[in-house]
Design a protein around this motif. Structure first.
Motif, PDB file in Angstrom:
ATOM      1  N   ASP A  65       0.360  -1.461   0.016  1.00  0.00           N
ATOM      2  CA  ASP A  65       0.303   0.167   0.097  1.00  0.00           C
ATOM      3  C   ASP A  65       1.376   1.373   0.321  1.00  0.00           C
ATOM      4  N   LEU A  66       2.165   0.893   0.581  1.00  0.00           N
ATOM      5  CA  LEU A  66       2.886   2.884   0.752  1.00  0.00           C
ATOM      6  C   LEU A  66       3.596   2.332  -0.745  1.00  0.00           C
ATOM      7  N   VAL A  67       3.758   1.977  -1.301  1.00  0.00           N
ATOM      8  CA  VAL A  67       4.971   1.687  -2.869  1.00  0.00           C
ATOM      9  C   VAL A  67       3.518   2.214  -3.474  1.00  0.00           C
ATOM     10  N   GLU A  68       2.165   1.869  -3.832  1.00  0.00           N
ATOM     11  CA  GLU A  68       1.280   1.955  -3.948  1.00  0.00           C
ATOM     12  C   GLU A  68       0.586   3.820  -4.193  1.00  0.00           C
ATOM     13  N   LYS A  69       0.675   3.839  -3.273  1.00  0.00           N
ATOM     14  CA  LYS A  69       0.640   5.658  -2.598  1.00  0.00           C
ATOM     15  C   LYS A  69       1.574   6.300  -3.271  1.00  0.00           C
ATOM     16  N   LEU A  70       3.569   6.331  -3.449  1.00  0.00           N
ATOM     17  CA  LEU A  70       3.871   6.884  -3.409  1.00  0.00           C
ATOM     18  C   LEU A  70       3.997   7.053  -5.133  1.00  0.00           C
TER      19      LEU A  70
ATOM     20  N   PRO B 279       5.338  11.154 -11.189  1.00  0.00           N
ATOM     21  CA  PRO B 279       6.410  11.524 -11.766  1.00  0.00           C
ATOM     22  C   PRO B 279       7.775  12.254 -10.191  1.00  0.00           C
ATOM     23  N   GLY B 280       8.728  11.683 -10.245  1.00  0.00           N
ATOM     24  CA  GLY B 280       9.365  12.168  -9.606  1.00  0.00           C
ATOM     25  C   GLY B 280       9.351  11.585  -8.065  1.00  0.00           C
ATOM     26  N   TRP B 281       9.115  10.180  -7.736  1.00  0.00           N
ATOM     27  CA  TRP B 281       8.423   9.618  -6.202  1.00  0.00           C
ATOM     28  C   TRP B 281       9.701   9.642  -5.265  1.00  0.00           C
ATOM     29  N   GLN B 282      10.262   8.837  -6.718  1.00  0.00           N
ATOM     30  CA  GLN B 282      11.838   8.261  -6.129  1.00  0.00           C
ATOM     31  C   GLN B 282      12.453   9.329  -4.789  1.00  0.00           C
ATOM     32  N   SER B 283      12.863  10.198  -6.150  1.00  0.00           N
ATOM     33  CA  SER B 283      13.755  11.005  -5.541  1.00  0.00           C
ATOM     34  C   SER B 283      12.687  12.084  -4.699  1.00  0.00           C
TER      35      SER B 283
ATOM     36  N   VAL C 138      11.238   9.956  -2.191  1.00  0.00           N
ATOM     37  CA  VAL C 138      11.504   9.521  -0.956  1.00  0.00           C
ATOM     38  C   VAL C 138      12.435   9.296  -0.815  1.00  0.00           C
ATOM     39  N   ASN C 139      13.927   9.739  -1.192  1.00  0.00           N
ATOM     40  CA  ASN C 139      15.211   9.762  -1.142  1.00  0.00           C
ATOM     41  C   ASN C 139      15.921  11.234  -0.200  1.00  0.00           C
ATOM     42  N   GLU C 140      14.852  12.159  -0.908  1.00  0.00           N
ATOM     43  CA  GLU C 140      14.541  13.517   0.122  1.00  0.00           C
ATOM     44  C   GLU C 140      14.750  13.517   1.415  1.00  0.00           C
TER      45      GLU C 140
ATOM     46  N   GLU D 137      16.822  13.797   4.975  1.00  0.00           N
ATOM     47  CA  GLU D 137      16.315  14.925   6.353  1.00  0.00           C
ATOM     48  C   GLU D 137      15.240  14.028   6.706  1.00  0.00           C
ATOM     49  N   TRP D 138      14.734  13.274   7.488  1.00  0.00           N
ATOM     50  CA  TRP D 138      14.616  11.978   8.310  1.00  0.00           C
ATOM     51  C   TRP D 138      15.858  11.303   9.344  1.00  0.00           C
ATOM     52  N   LEU D 139      16.851  11.223   8.206  1.00  0.00           N
ATOM     53  CA  LEU D 139      18.557  11.107   8.676  1.00  0.00           C
ATOM     54  C   LEU D 139      19.238  12.057   9.783  1.00  0.00           C
ATOM     55  N   GLU D 140      18.956  13.193   9.090  1.00  0.00           N
ATOM     56  CA  GLU D 140      19.607  14.442   9.645  1.00  0.00           C
ATOM     57  C   GLU D 140      18.709  14.727  10.697  1.00  0.00           C
TER      58      GLU D 140
END
Length: 102
Positions: free
Chosen positions: A73-78, A83-87, A89-91, A95-98
């Motif tokens: 369900d998470l992947v479907e929502k993403l 377009p650009g959903w992977q970017s 997710v990367n961002e 942010e979460w790591l920082e």
């Protein structure tokens, strides 16, 4: 250095027709070879433009393809976010790591 082909061999990125089109080009003479110059000297404006374009691309490898298991369900929502959903997710991960490191 790649081996020089004397006869057409498939699988090198060109067709038999391409091979036939250029196969009668004469080899350069010693005089012609001696007159050759590096592109940087022979065509400085073009060389500079190409270098600038290469510079815009950044390092050759900036990301790495990985495999990760996520809930369907998470992947479907993403993916549905467009377009650009992977970017994105990367961002979000960045942010979460920082935030977690602080």
């Amino acid at each position: 250095m790649p081996k020089l082909l004397k006869d057409f061999e498939p699988g090198h990125g060109f067709s038999k027709e391409d091979w036939d089109e250029v196969s009668d080009n004469p080899e350069l003479t010693d005089e012609e070879l001696a007159g050759l110059r590096p592109m940087k000297e022979a065509l400085p404006d073009l060389y500079a433009a190409l270098q600038a374009e290469i510079g815009k691309r950044g390092p050759a490898k900036t990301k790495e393809a990985i495999s990760i298991r996520l809930d369907i369900d998470l992947v479907e929502k993403l993916r549905a976010s467009g377009p650009g959903w992977q970017s994105r997710v990367n961002e979000a991960l960045r942010e979460w790591l920082e935030k977690s490191a602080a």
